[in-house]
Design a protein around this motif. Structure first.
Motif, mmCIF file in Angstrom:
data_model
loop_
_atom_site.group_PDB
_atom_site.id
_atom_site.type_symbol
_atom_site.label_atom_id
_atom_site.label_comp_id
_atom_site.label_asym_id
_atom_site.label_seq_id
_atom_site.Cartn_x
_atom_site.Cartn_y
_atom_site.Cartn_z
ATOM 1 N N VAL A 168 3.140 5.809 11.627
ATOM 2 C CA VAL A 168 1.886 5.002 11.898
ATOM 3 C C VAL A 168 1.896 3.724 10.862
ATOM 4 O O VAL A 168 2.414 4.051 9.793
ATOM 5 C CB VAL A 168 0.732 6.085 11.383
ATOM 6 C CG1 VAL A 168 -0.682 5.025 11.246
ATOM 7 C CG2 VAL A 168 0.383 6.972 12.554
ATOM 8 N N ASP A 169 1.531 2.672 11.127
ATOM 9 C CA ASP A 169 1.361 1.578 10.540
ATOM 10 C C ASP A 169 0.431 1.636 9.426
ATOM 11 O O ASP A 169 -0.782 1.610 9.589
ATOM 12 C CB ASP A 169 1.197 0.249 11.144
ATOM 13 C CG ASP A 169 1.368 -0.791 10.632
ATOM 14 O OD1 ASP A 169 1.128 -0.914 9.271
ATOM 15 O OD2 ASP A 169 2.143 -2.027 10.871
ATOM 16 N N ILE A 170 0.737 1.977 8.199
ATOM 17 C CA ILE A 170 -0.264 2.190 7.124
ATOM 18 C C ILE A 170 -1.131 0.879 6.835
ATOM 19 O O ILE A 170 -2.374 1.065 6.548
ATOM 20 C CB ILE A 170 0.432 2.314 5.952
ATOM 21 C CG1 ILE A 170 -0.607 2.993 4.839
ATOM 22 C CG2 ILE A 170 1.231 1.489 4.935
ATOM 23 C CD1 ILE A 170 0.005 3.816 3.676
ATOM 24 N N TYR A 171 -0.753 -0.220 6.894
ATOM 25 C CA TYR A 171 -1.365 -1.236 6.981
ATOM 26 C C TYR A 171 -2.604 -1.583 7.779
ATOM 27 O O TYR A 171 -3.558 -1.955 7.730
ATOM 28 C CB TYR A 171 -0.611 -2.571 6.884
ATOM 29 C CG TYR A 171 0.267 -2.520 5.747
ATOM 30 C CD1 TYR A 171 0.016 -2.521 4.393
ATOM 31 C CD2 TYR A 171 1.804 -2.077 6.185
ATOM 32 C CE1 TYR A 171 0.963 -2.478 3.381
ATOM 33 C CE2 TYR A 171 2.599 -2.174 5.052
ATOM 34 C CZ TYR A 171 2.414 -2.067 3.984
ATOM 35 O OH TYR A 171 3.283 -1.940 2.970
ATOM 36 N N GLU A 172 -2.205 -1.338 9.398
ATOM 37 C CA GLU A 172 -3.083 -1.169 10.348
ATOM 38 C C GLU A 172 -4.095 -0.162 10.263
ATOM 39 O O GLU A 172 -5.319 -0.402 10.314
ATOM 40 C CB GLU A 172 -2.366 -1.099 11.461
ATOM 41 C CG GLU A 172 -3.361 -1.081 12.855
ATOM 42 C CD GLU A 172 -2.236 -0.907 14.146
ATOM 43 O OE1 GLU A 172 -2.699 -0.005 15.040
ATOM 44 O OE2 GLU A 172 -1.329 -1.490 14.265
ATOM 45 N N LEU A 173 -3.545 1.032 9.724
ATOM 46 C CA LEU A 173 -4.777 2.089 9.453
ATOM 47 C C LEU A 173 -5.688 1.587 8.371
ATOM 48 O O LEU A 173 -7.089 1.939 8.352
ATOM 49 C CB LEU A 173 -3.964 3.415 8.991
ATOM 50 C CG LEU A 173 -4.947 4.529 9.131
ATOM 51 C CD1 LEU A 173 -4.163 5.570 9.552
ATOM 52 C CD2 LEU A 173 -5.341 4.962 7.294
#
Length: 87
Positions: free
Chosen positions: A75-80
């Protein structure tokens, strides 16, 4: 820092924990960035650190856990984080 601003999360083990932690952070630090050191955030009202040193260290450790969980789950932490911030 007032008690109502205290981030209560003590562990981050799942993606839902990451989301919940980010929601708590965003309630105290508007538009927080996962790459920023929590100790660098300053309260605008009185130009003091948003968190005491010990609390900032604890929260930075939890942020490290968030990065590890997101990487493990792909999972992309920045997107989350952006999803939480822009809600």
């Amino acid at each position: 820092m007032s008690k109502e601003n205290r981030v209560k999360t003590t562990k981050v083990k799942t993606l839902q924990d990451v989301r919940d932690f980010f929601k708590e952070l965003n309630a105290v630090i508007v538009n927080f960035d996962p790459d920023d050191d929590i100790g660098d955030y300053i309260a605008f009202k009185d130009d003091t650190p948003s968190f005491p040193k010990e609390e900032a260290i604890r929260l930075n450790t939890l942020l490290d856990d968030c990065f590890a969980i997101c990487e493990e789950k792909g999972v992309d932490i920045y997107e989350l984080a952006n999803q939480i911030i822009t809600k």
